[in-house]
Design an enzyme around this catalytic site. Structure first.
Site, PDB file in Angstrom:
ATOM      1  N   ASP A 244       0.841  -1.189   0.000  1.00  0.00           N
ATOM      2  CA  ASP A 244       0.000   0.000   0.000  1.00  0.00           C
ATOM      3  C   ASP A 244       0.882   1.247   0.000  1.00  0.00           C
ATOM      4  O   ASP A 244       1.896   1.309   0.698  1.00  0.00           O
ATOM      5  CB  ASP A 244      -0.932   0.001   1.219  1.00  0.00           C
ATOM      6  CG  ASP A 244      -2.092   0.964   1.064  1.00  0.00           C
ATOM      7  OD1 ASP A 244      -3.228   0.502   0.914  1.00  0.00           O
ATOM      8  OD2 ASP A 244      -1.829   2.202   1.077  1.00  0.00           O
TER       9      ASP A 244
ATOM     10  N   SER B 162     -12.259   3.557  -1.346  1.00  0.00           N
ATOM     11  CA  SER B 162     -11.887   4.709  -2.179  1.00  0.00           C
ATOM     12  C   SER B 162     -11.494   4.289  -3.583  1.00  0.00           C
ATOM     13  O   SER B 162     -11.597   5.094  -4.512  1.00  0.00           O
ATOM     14  CB  SER B 162     -10.748   5.491  -1.525  1.00  0.00           C
ATOM     15  OG  SER B 162      -9.599   4.685  -1.383  1.00  0.00           O
TER      16      SER B 162
ATOM     17  N   HIS C 178     -10.240  -5.062  -3.528  1.00  0.00           N
ATOM     18  CA  HIS C 178      -8.917  -5.276  -2.941  1.00  0.00           C
ATOM     19  C   HIS C 178      -9.077  -5.710  -1.500  1.00  0.00           C
ATOM     20  O   HIS C 178      -9.972  -5.254  -0.792  1.00  0.00           O
ATOM     21  CB  HIS C 178      -8.039  -4.025  -3.033  1.00  0.00           C
ATOM     22  CG  HIS C 178      -8.697  -2.772  -2.557  1.00  0.00           C
ATOM     23  ND1 HIS C 178      -9.627  -2.084  -3.308  1.00  0.00           N
ATOM     24  CD2 HIS C 178      -8.578  -2.072  -1.400  1.00  0.00           C
ATOM     25  CE1 HIS C 178     -10.046  -1.026  -2.635  1.00  0.00           C
ATOM     26  NE2 HIS C 178      -9.425  -0.990  -1.469  1.00  0.00           N
TER      27      HIS C 178
ATOM     28  N   HIS D  39      -7.118  -5.670   1.980  1.00  0.00           N
ATOM     29  CA  HIS D  39      -5.972  -5.169   2.740  1.00  0.00           C
ATOM     30  C   HIS D  39      -5.491  -6.299   3.646  1.00  0.00           C
ATOM     31  O   HIS D  39      -6.301  -6.920   4.352  1.00  0.00           O
ATOM     32  CB  HIS D  39      -6.381  -4.011   3.652  1.00  0.00           C
ATOM     33  CG  HIS D  39      -6.890  -2.784   2.964  1.00  0.00           C
ATOM     34  ND1 HIS D  39      -6.130  -1.637   2.827  1.00  0.00           N
ATOM     35  CD2 HIS D  39      -8.091  -2.505   2.391  1.00  0.00           C
ATOM     36  CE1 HIS D  39      -6.852  -0.705   2.211  1.00  0.00           C
ATOM     37  NE2 HIS D  39      -8.050  -1.209   1.937  1.00  0.00           N
TER      38      HIS D  39
END
Ligand code: AMP
Length: 115
Positions: free
Chosen positions: A30, A96, A101, A103
């Site tokens: 990230d 966002s 995805h 995390h």
């Protein structure tokens, strides 16, 4: 999908710090890490969120959860102490980037509930 930043990362059109790749999935660090270990695991094909998964995506979803995430947790050294997997979905979920995805966060004690 045009104008999707994660599609561009998956297709290597923009750079990222890749930590894993196979024919269906990539994972990369990230850009704004929230923990010592913070990587994003994404399908290469454009899927907006878990809500957009179809029955045809069952193998892909299982691959991410059964194969990729545990392997990465071990490789990144967070399997023993623990880690968190999060997929923010929709506006109130805090998503966002509109490309699914997961995390993977770890390397410190994570608090609950999230903000
Ligand atoms: P979310 O808010 O759940 O949609 O998460 C999007 C994540 O993507 C955030 O943690 C961002 O820091 C991360 N991000 C956005 N652009 C990039 C990029 N180009 N490379 C790596 N991570 C990114």
């Amino acid at each position: 999908m045009a104008d999707c930043i994660f599609c561009k990362i998956a297709q290597k059109e923009i750079p990222s710090n890749l930590v894993y790749e196979d024919d269906q999935v990539v994972a990369f660090k990230d850009l704004e890490p929230q923990a010592p270990v913070h990587v994003l695991i994404i399908p290469k094909k454009h899927v907006e969120s878990v809500l957009a998964f179809t029955k045809e995506d069952k193998d892909l979803a299982a691959h991410i959860l059964v194969d990729v995430i545990p392997q990465l947790a071990r490789e990144l050294g967070v399997d023993e102490k623990g880690f968190r997997v999060v997929t923010n979905t929709g506006d109130e979920g805090g998503q966002s980037v509109k490309h699914l995805h997961f995390h993977l966060l770890g390397g410190r004690s994570l608090q609950w509930p999230p903000g």
